[in-house]
Structures are given as C-alpha cells and as structure tokens.
Design a protein around this motif. Structure first.
Motif, PDB file in Angstrom:
ATOM      1  N   ARG A  24       0.856  -1.195   0.000  1.00 34.45           N
ATOM      2  CA  ARG A  24       0.000   0.000   0.000  1.00 34.45           C
ATOM      3  C   ARG A  24       0.883   1.232   0.000  1.00 34.45           C
ATOM      4  O   ARG A  24       1.963   1.231   0.589  1.00 34.45           O
ATOM      5  CB  ARG A  24      -0.912   0.002   1.222  1.00 34.45           C
ATOM      6  CG  ARG A  24      -1.950  -1.098   1.128  1.00 34.45           C
ATOM      7  CD  ARG A  24      -3.014  -0.951   2.160  1.00 34.45           C
ATOM      8  NE  ARG A  24      -2.491  -1.138   3.512  1.00 34.45           N
ATOM      9  CZ  ARG A  24      -3.245  -1.056   4.604  1.00 34.45           C
ATOM     10  NH1 ARG A  24      -4.532  -0.789   4.500  1.00 34.45           N
ATOM     11  NH2 ARG A  24      -2.711  -1.236   5.799  1.00 34.45           N
ATOM     12  N   LYS A  26       1.055   5.506   0.580  1.00 36.03           N
ATOM     13  CA  LYS A  26       0.388   6.659   1.164  1.00 36.03           C
ATOM     14  C   LYS A  26       0.380   7.751   0.104  1.00 36.03           C
ATOM     15  O   LYS A  26       1.423   8.104  -0.436  1.00 36.03           O
ATOM     16  CB  LYS A  26       1.202   7.131   2.363  1.00 36.03           C
ATOM     17  CG  LYS A  26       0.372   7.725   3.473  1.00 36.03           C
ATOM     18  CD  LYS A  26       1.288   8.027   4.640  1.00 36.03           C
ATOM     19  CE  LYS A  26       0.514   8.335   5.896  1.00 36.03           C
ATOM     20  NZ  LYS A  26       1.435   8.543   7.013  1.00 36.03           N
ATOM     21  N   SER A  27      -0.786   8.216  -0.242  1.00 36.81           N
ATOM     22  CA  SER A  27      -0.797   9.349  -1.163  1.00 36.81           C
ATOM     23  C   SER A  27      -1.819  10.357  -0.671  1.00 36.81           C
ATOM     24  O   SER A  27      -2.983  10.020  -0.450  1.00 36.81           O
ATOM     25  CB  SER A  27      -1.104   8.884  -2.586  1.00 36.81           C
ATOM     26  OG  SER A  27      -2.485   8.787  -2.794  1.00 36.81           O
ATOM     27  N   GLY A  29      -2.280  11.574   2.208  1.00 32.81           N
ATOM     28  CA  GLY A  29      -2.900  11.261   3.484  1.00 32.81           C
ATOM     29  C   GLY A  29      -3.708   9.986   3.507  1.00 32.81           C
ATOM     30  O   GLY A  29      -3.992   9.454   4.572  1.00 32.81           O
ATOM     31  N   THR A  30      -4.078   9.450   2.324  1.00 28.75           N
ATOM     32  CA  THR A  30      -4.862   8.224   2.341  1.00 28.75           C
ATOM     33  C   THR A  30      -4.001   7.065   1.843  1.00 28.75           C
ATOM     34  O   THR A  30      -3.088   7.254   1.038  1.00 28.75           O
ATOM     35  CB  THR A  30      -6.105   8.343   1.434  1.00 28.75           C
ATOM     36  OG1 THR A  30      -5.658   8.634   0.118  1.00 28.75           O
ATOM     37  CG2 THR A  30      -7.037   9.415   1.924  1.00 28.75           C
ATOM     38  N   LEU A  31      -4.300   5.890   2.334  1.00 27.44           N
ATOM     39  CA  LEU A  31      -3.565   4.713   1.904  1.00 27.44           C
ATOM     40  C   LEU A  31      -4.218   4.164   0.639  1.00 27.44           C
ATOM     41  O   LEU A  31      -5.426   3.959   0.596  1.00 27.44           O
ATOM     42  CB  LEU A  31      -3.590   3.650   2.994  1.00 27.44           C
ATOM     43  CG  LEU A  31      -2.517   3.773   4.070  1.00 27.44           C
ATOM     44  CD1 LEU A  31      -2.730   2.710   5.129  1.00 27.44           C
ATOM     45  CD2 LEU A  31      -1.126   3.638   3.478  1.00 27.44           C
TER      46      LEU A  31
ATOM     47  N   GLY B 112       6.481   9.051   4.944  1.00 25.73           N
ATOM     48  CA  GLY B 112       5.435   9.567   5.827  1.00 25.73           C
ATOM     49  C   GLY B 112       5.410  11.063   5.892  1.00 25.73           C
ATOM     50  O   GLY B 112       4.837  11.722   5.029  1.00 25.73           O
TER      51      GLY B 112
END
Lengths: 383, 286
Positions: A24, A26-27, A29-31, B112
């Motif tokens: 997965r 992260k883009s 803020g959403t996975l 992150g």
C-alpha cells in the motif's frame, strides 16, 4: 514447492514464486492499495506476462520483485532463495523501466556496458559482449551516440541491450514497448520473444496491451485493481475467462455481454433466439428467473441484410469501422449495442443505417456469466 | 540553439533595459577610479578627468590617499578580503555538501511526514534581526563570538535551508528510475547516488553553490554583530570608510565594491555553460 495458481506447475520448475504480496502507498494522506494479496509464479525459461489496465499494480509488482520497494506482506522466493530484505543489486535481476531510465550522460555503449563494468569484467570481454548484443538488436551504429540524439525505438533497444548484456536470473520488463509506433512494436515484441527463447532466459513482462500478451506470452497473469483475476495460457484466457471482467479485457473489439434467458433448448437475447449446445443448455437450464449474461465474441456473429419490408426482428447498423481485412460493425437491436467483426473481402457491403439480421455462429464458443458477480458458469469448479 | 536575429524594436527595449540595469555598475566602476576631487563633485563627473588607482591602493595601504589631502582610515582591507573569502568559501562548501545529502535523503527516502522539508525551512521564517541578538548572547557564552568558526556556523545555519530546498527540487526533477537502474546494474545505493545522481544534477549543484556563495559573500548584519576586532568581512569593511575629517570615502568604498564583485562575475562566467537545462534529455522516453 508448488503453486496452485500455476497451470504449468508440473511441466516446469518455478524460478520465481511470489506469495501473498501486498503493498500500500500513502498518497495525500490516504492509503492506496497497489497490490492486495497477490500470488503468482514464473516458470523457469518462460515468458510470463502481467496483463492489466493502468493502475492495476503491474509496475508495483515488478518493483517489489526487483527490490526497489519493500513489500508490506508476503514473500518472494527467487531461484529457491528468499528475497526479503535483499538489496536490488544482490538479487541478480535486470529490469527495463517503462520510462527506460538510460544514463543521459553516457553513450549507447556506455549505457550497455554499465552493468558489466559494475561487475569488473575485463574491457575486452565487455567490448565483445556489448557488440554481440548490439548486433542482435541491430544498434551497432548508435553505440557512440548519446541517448538524447537517438530515436524512441533506438533508446528502447539500448535499454533492452543494457539488460541483455548479462544473464541475470530473471528479466523484468515494464511496458517495454509502449509509446512506440505499431510496426516497430510488433517487430520488437517478436525480437523479445526470439531472444528469450534462443537464450532460454526467464522474462516477466508487464503490459496493458492484451494483443501483445496474446502474441508472446507463455502464461498471462491478469491483474486488476491489485488482485490477480486469472492466471492462464493466452488462449485459455481468451476462451475461458474467469469472469465477465476478464472477458472484457481480452479481445478487440470487446466481447458483447448481453442479458439472456433460457427456454427449452433456446437462448433468447436482444430480440433474437437461437438453439445452444447441450453443454451450455445444461448449465443455464436451472438458473433462476433473472437469467444470465451471455458472452458473445464479435467474430462469432454473422450479419445478413434484410429488405425493408420485413417488419420486425431486425437490427440497424449504427457504426462501421474499416480495419483492413476485417470490418468492425456496431448494430443496435432493442436498445442493445452489439459489436460484430466481419470479413471485409467476402460477403456484402454494409453501411450505416442499413437493416440486418444477426445470428451467433460457433455457439460452442459462447460464454455464460452469472447475472450477479459475472462469474463464468461454464468453467469447471467455479463456485 | 542557433543564435536568433534580434528585431529592431526588441533590440531597443533590451538595450534600454540593459542600460538601466548596468548604470549603477558603470557608476561604481567610474567612482572607483576617480580621484577624491571628483567623488561627489557637482555637477556630477561622469568620466573621471584623470583616472587613478589610488582608491584601490588605499584599500591595502590606508595612508596612500593622503597624497590627495584626504584623511585615511587606519585599517587595511586585507584582513576583510581574506576574512570574506574564508567565511564564504567554507560556509558555502559546508552548506552545499550537507544540503546535497539532505536533498537526496528527503527526495528519495523521506517516508510519511511531508512536513520535514517545511521544518527545515521554518528557520527562515524569522527575520535575521530577530535571531541575531540571541546568537550574540549564545556565542558570547560559548566563546564563538568574534571568531570565524562562529561566523561560518551562522552562515551554514542560515543558508542550509536554501541549499537543501533548491537541490531537492533538482533531485526531484531527476527520474528516480535512473538511480534504480544503476542499483540493478550492480551499484550500492551510496555509489548510485554518488556516481549517477550527483553528476546528473551538476547544473543545479553549480547554481545552488553560486547562490549560497552570493548570500554569504554579501551578508552584512551577522558579520557586523558577531565581529569585534579579530574577524572582518568585506561588507563590514565597506561601512568603515567614513572619516571624521573627510566624510565618506566614496572612491575607496567603490574600489572595494568593485573588488568584491569580481569573484561573482568570474564565477558566473565559469558556471554559465553548466546551467543549461535539459541535462537529462534522452534518459526517458518522452
């Protein structure tokens, strides 16, 4: 080591086994799930193709195998060795990136020699191998030119040459033929197949183009939205797709999928009815009232023109596309649009607005999908 | 690119623009070679009546100007020139080196938190005057005040966000697949970055170095408040050419300013060829 998803498991040993791979990203803020519990394998010495639309996770799968990304879950076993945590350079795989990623500051020769120089081969050996591969790829004349001065096809060949100069365990090719014009694409894909077969290499190639997959693959892994839809030989994928999604992705013009009903040996759909073979009749006879979806390949339909005096039961031609030997015709009957592939050299001339009747031929090749979920009901052991 | 022919209207506009831009430099150079009598003559003297190098001489021999009957300043500019070279070169090298590796790190391995680069830049949100006084107090306590080590440390701290951000944009522009191909070719990550990434952002590296050097070379406030007598830089020295007897020594100031301009002009010419865009042309398909 067995892999239940592999149709060829008995005939050849698996070079690569990827089990339950998940990744997965992260883009914003959403996975986003790129790969969801994907399992597949690649037999040694085969050309396996990962086929899927853009965003299906093809590139991610190759990047995980090359060690350029780390899998969230699952395992990669290459040549019997567990690859988890192994650096890209230690995996002994080669990859052609979909954007080629040549060194812009090195010549064609420099680009192709790079993997050999990293392995500290003697200069003469490097020279010999690069010239050897360049001759096969017919790019000897551009070895001293920079990538910026090469045409698209030449760059593509240099990128291919850079991976072919050595013999890694596994070649990963990420859409190596995209953005080339059609004749060159067809020429190069034949070349890929030839090189792979001659050298006995193992290739895993990603492509969104089903005809490319059909043309060269030993096995096709159909990927959609991060999941393996089906793993099969190309012809099997075409003849016996796992569901209506898979059927739609393979074949051009696209397969017709029409709501249909069964009654006493005949199937009724889009205003016509016709008899079906027993094998299909047995499958659909006991379906509930809602009926089923009929999969009808465009090449399995015949058209005949009718005189305008016939009152009903005819379809109207709404589009004709010339395709050289063949013609792709779209007809409309009772609101359903049906794609038909006809022989352009024989038979009648069809034009837009003309009235025709149509009937399926080769009814053995019909496909039957469940109304809900689109599962192929003719496949053995499908739940 | 083939040289383009300039139309007459465009040539006029560009000529006017050039004249406007270059006039202060012309005035500066002229003042630097004027004898004291012409410095602030009224009406203005555009071209000096008898050009002289006395202003340049005065920079390194403060008493030379006395032959024109003007009172000199006691301090030679030699220390300031060497001070400027030392502080600017050292801090630029350190800033660009650290910035380069931070840029690669942030661009390629940042996971992150998207705010890391912003945190780096946040130091630049304060006006320099706001942090100058704390620096003076802290540096006094740890004996870094009035030393080149202290000045260089401040210059690195102030310019590091610039070099990191600027270099990061160049690394971002470089397709990461080129490095990844290098790793698959058999290089370690470190070697791939050293031998593939860095040469390919050479243009960005040169322009960043130039910008950071200009920032450090012309910095005035920190050099002023952090120096007493041991250290000096050219901008601080420039402010010292005000005498009780003869007012401001415009010609000497101009001479020092001309000297200060030279390395920047030379540097600009040297890196000109490397600033061309499109270093990665041909690397990728499109």
């Amino acid at each position: 080591m067995t892999c239940e998803h592999c149709p060829l498991e008995n005939s050849r040993e698996n070079l690569l086994e990827a089990s339950n791979l998940s990744k997965r990203f992260k883009s914003r803020g959403t996975l986003k799930t790129a790969l969801d519990n994907v399992t597949f394998c690649v037999p040694r010495g085969s050309l396996t193709v990962i086929l899927g639309p853009a965003g299906a996770g093809k590139t991610t799968a190759l990047r995980l195998l090359a060690g350029l990304e780390k899998e969230d879950a699952g395992s990669i076993v290459l040549d019997g060795l567990n690859m988890s945590g192994v650096e890209p350079r230690a995996r002994d795989v080669a990859m052609i990136f979909d954007n080629l990623a040549l060194y812009p500051n090195k010549t064609g020769f420099g680009n192709m020699a790079s993997p050999l120089r990293e392995r500290r081969l003697p200069a003469q050996e490097i020279e010999r191998r690069v010239r050897d591969v360049a001759a096969k790829l017919r790019i000897l004349h551009i070895l001293d030119r920079l990538p910026g001065t090469m045409s698209g096809g030449e760059r593509q060949r240099v990128a291919m040459g850079r991976v072919l100069v050595r013999s890694p365990r596994l070649f990963l090719l990420d859409e190596p033929l995209s953005s080339l014009d059609a004749p060159l694409r067809i020429e190069l894909r034949a070349e890929i197949k030839r090189l792979q077969r001659e050298q006995g290499h193992t290739f895993l190639m990603a492509t969104p183009d089903f005809s490319e997959a059909m043309a060269i693959a030993d096995t096709v892994i159909l990927l959609r939205e991060g999941q393996v839809l089906q793993t099969a030989a190309p012809q099997e994928l075409y003849d016996c797709p796992v569901d209506s999604e898979a059927a739609r992705f393979v074949g051009a013009p696209q397969i017709n999928i029409l709501p249909a009903f069964y009654n006493e040996g005949r199937v009724r759909t889009a205003g016509i009815s016709f008899p079906v073979p027993d094998r299909i009749a047995l499958t659909v006879a006991n379906l509930p009232l809602e009926g089923f979806l009929l999969g009808l390949r465009p090449e399995n339909i015949r058209l005949e023109s009718v005189t305008s005096t016939v009152n009903d039961g005819w379809a109207k031609i709404i589009d004709v596309e010339a395709m050289g030997l063949r013609r792709s015709i779209t007809i409309e009957q009772q609101g359903a649009h049906i794609r038909v592939l006809t022989d352009a050299l024989r038979g009648e001339d069809f034009s837009i607005g003309q009235r025709v009747v149509w009937r399926p031929v080769d009814t053995e090749r019909l496909l039957v999908f469940s109304r809900k979920g689109g599962k192929n009901l003719l496949r053995p052991n499908t739940a | 690119m083939a040289p383009r022919k300039l139309g007459i209207p465009l040539a006029v506009v560009m000529g006017a623009g050039l004249a406007f831009t270059l006039f202060p430099i012309f005035w500066l150079v002229m003042t630097a070679i004027k004898p004291p009598i012409d410095w602030n003559a009224s009406p203005a003297v555009w071209l000096p009546s008898c050009p002289t190098f006395i202003n340049f001489l005065t920079l390194f021999d403060p008493d030379a100007i006395r032959e024109y009957g003007v009172g000199g300043v006691s301090q030679s500019a030699t220390a300031a020139v060497f001070g400027s070279i030392l502080a600017s070169v050292a801090s630029t090298c350190i800033s660009v080196c650290i910035g380069l590796f931070s840029a690669i790190g942030i661009s390629r391995y940042s996971k992150g938190s998207r705010s890391t680069p912003l945190v780096i830049l946040s130091g630049r949100m304060f006006p320099p005057a706001a942090i100058a006084v704390p620096f003076v107090i802290i540096f006094s306590t740890v004996s870094l005040i009035d030393s080149y080590v202290g000045l260089i440390a401040v210059y690195v701290a102030v310019t590091l966000p610039f070099s990191t951000w600027m270099l990061k944009s160049f690394v971002d522009d470089l397709p990461r697949e080129i490095e990844e191909a290098a790793m698959l070719d058999g290089m370690t990550r470190v070697k791939a970055h050293l031998t593939v990434t860095i040469p390919l952002i050479k243009g960005g590296l040169f322009s960043t170095t130039m910008l950071v050097f200009i920032l450090n070379w012309s910095e005035f406030m920190f050099a002023l408040v952090l120096s007493y007598s041991n250290i000096s830089t050219i901008p601080v020295q420039l402010s010292k050419y005000v005498t009780a007897t003869a007012g401001t020594l415009y010609g000497v100031q101009a001479a020092l300013a001309v000297l200060a301009m030279l390395p920047l002009v030379a540097g600009g010419f040297l890196i000109q060829g490397h600033l061309a865009r499109g270093m990665t042309f041909g690397a990728i398909k499109q």
